[in-house]
Design an enzyme around this catalytic site. Structure first.
Site: not given
Ligand code: NAD
Length: 287
Positions: A52, A96, A119
């Site tokens: 990322k 995460q 997200d």
């Protein structure tokens, strides 16, 4: 023999377009920035986070990483998220997963303001997706929808069978496919006679986490096969949830692993960060 859906090329094209958009934003004084929070020491997460950060670098998105100790309290984690919510220099916040089990990931997601939820995991984003409002769509389902679009695969009236009901893949995919007028069936570990469902499917989307689980006898001739799975074998090689070599002979379209859904997931994250930066700087935004 199926057409191979080239997620890698499509992701590259998407990143190139995003780079142009990012450059244009910078000319207006807007500098898109992503904050990534990682808790504890997880080797798979480190790889994902590194990918990322590389994508951010390539596009010109600023990137800040918060590496938290395994023994952090939920309160400390939530306080960090609240600070990032208020920080005007940060456009997107990504937590995460997984995080240590003593921390409630749902509470942590809830703390992220939906305006920075790149997200698409917060209850607000998921609710907005469900009622068809503009929102951040979680990156893997979003990437899959972009692949359908690119390959002109119209889901209208198609029987789509999703295998897997996780919050990050299976569930948001239900809404994405429904909004494209598909008839959606969701199968999971307690589904009886899974093959009876998959054999009827025009589209099978496998998000299970079991190498080569979907075999040729489970799909019908001409089916469209999307493989979300990422499984690392003892030899270090990556395989999907679909027995690619055999299923590709029967399918009309199929995604490979690697080079299919994975690269698109990261490209869609980058897309969401640019979207966040635009929305947060748009006075008329109703987002
Ligand atoms: P998860 O572990 O949260 O969920 C797995 C799902 O599979 C569950 O809903 C479960 O009911 C179902 N399942 C398990 N065994 C089954 C069986 N025998 N029959 C039918 N269903 C069964 O997984 P997840 O987070 O959704 O991830 C699934 C896979 O996709 C993993 O391999 C993961 O690494 C991968 N993944 C890939 C990307 C990407 O960008 N390509 C993104 C997210 C996840």
């Amino acid at each position: 023999m199926a057409i191979i859906i080239d997620g890698k090329s499509l992701a590259k094209k998407t990143r190139e377009n995003l780079k142009k958009e990012c450059d244009e934003l910078k000319l207006k004084g807007i500098k898109p920035k992503l904050a990534v929070i990682m808790v504890g020491d997880n080797s798979a997460s480190k790889v994902y986070v590194r990918n990322k950060s590389r994508a951010c670098e390539e596009i010109g998105i600023e990137y800040e990483e918060y590496l938290l100790e395994e023994n952090i309290t939920e309160e400390e984690l939530i306080n960090l998220i609240k600070n990032l919510n208020e920080n005007k220099n940060i456009n997107g916040i990504l937590l995460q997963s997984p995080i240590p089990q003593n921390l409630d990931i749902n509470q942590a997601f809830k703390a992220i303001t939906y305006k920075k939820d790149v997200d698409g995991f917060t209850p607000t984003s998921i609710g907005k997706l469900t009622i068809g409002e503009d929102t951040f769509v979680s990156c893997t389902p979003y990437g899959i929808m972009k692949m359908f679009e690119e390959y002109k695969i119209d889901l209208t009236g198609k029987n789509v069978v999703i295998i897997g009901r996780s919050n990050i893949v299976g569930k948001p995919l239900i809404q994405c496919c429904l909004s494209e007028n598909a008839t959606v069936t969701v199968c999971h570990s307690r589904t009886k006679d899974l093959s009876e469902h998959t054999k009827r499917a025009d589209v099978v989307i496998a998000a299970i986490g079991k190498s080569k689980f979907v075999t040729e006898d489970m799909v019908k001739e001409g089916a469209i096969i999307i493989d979300v799975g990422i499984n690392r074998g003892e030899d270090g090689k990556l395989t999907g949830d679909v027995d690619f070599e055999n299923v590709k002979e029967k399918a009309s379209f199929i995604t490979p692993v690697p080079g299919g859904v994975g690269p698109m997931t990261i490209a869609m994250l980058m897309n969401n960060v640019i979207k966040a930066a635009k929305e947060q700087n748009n006075q008329d935004s109703k987002f």
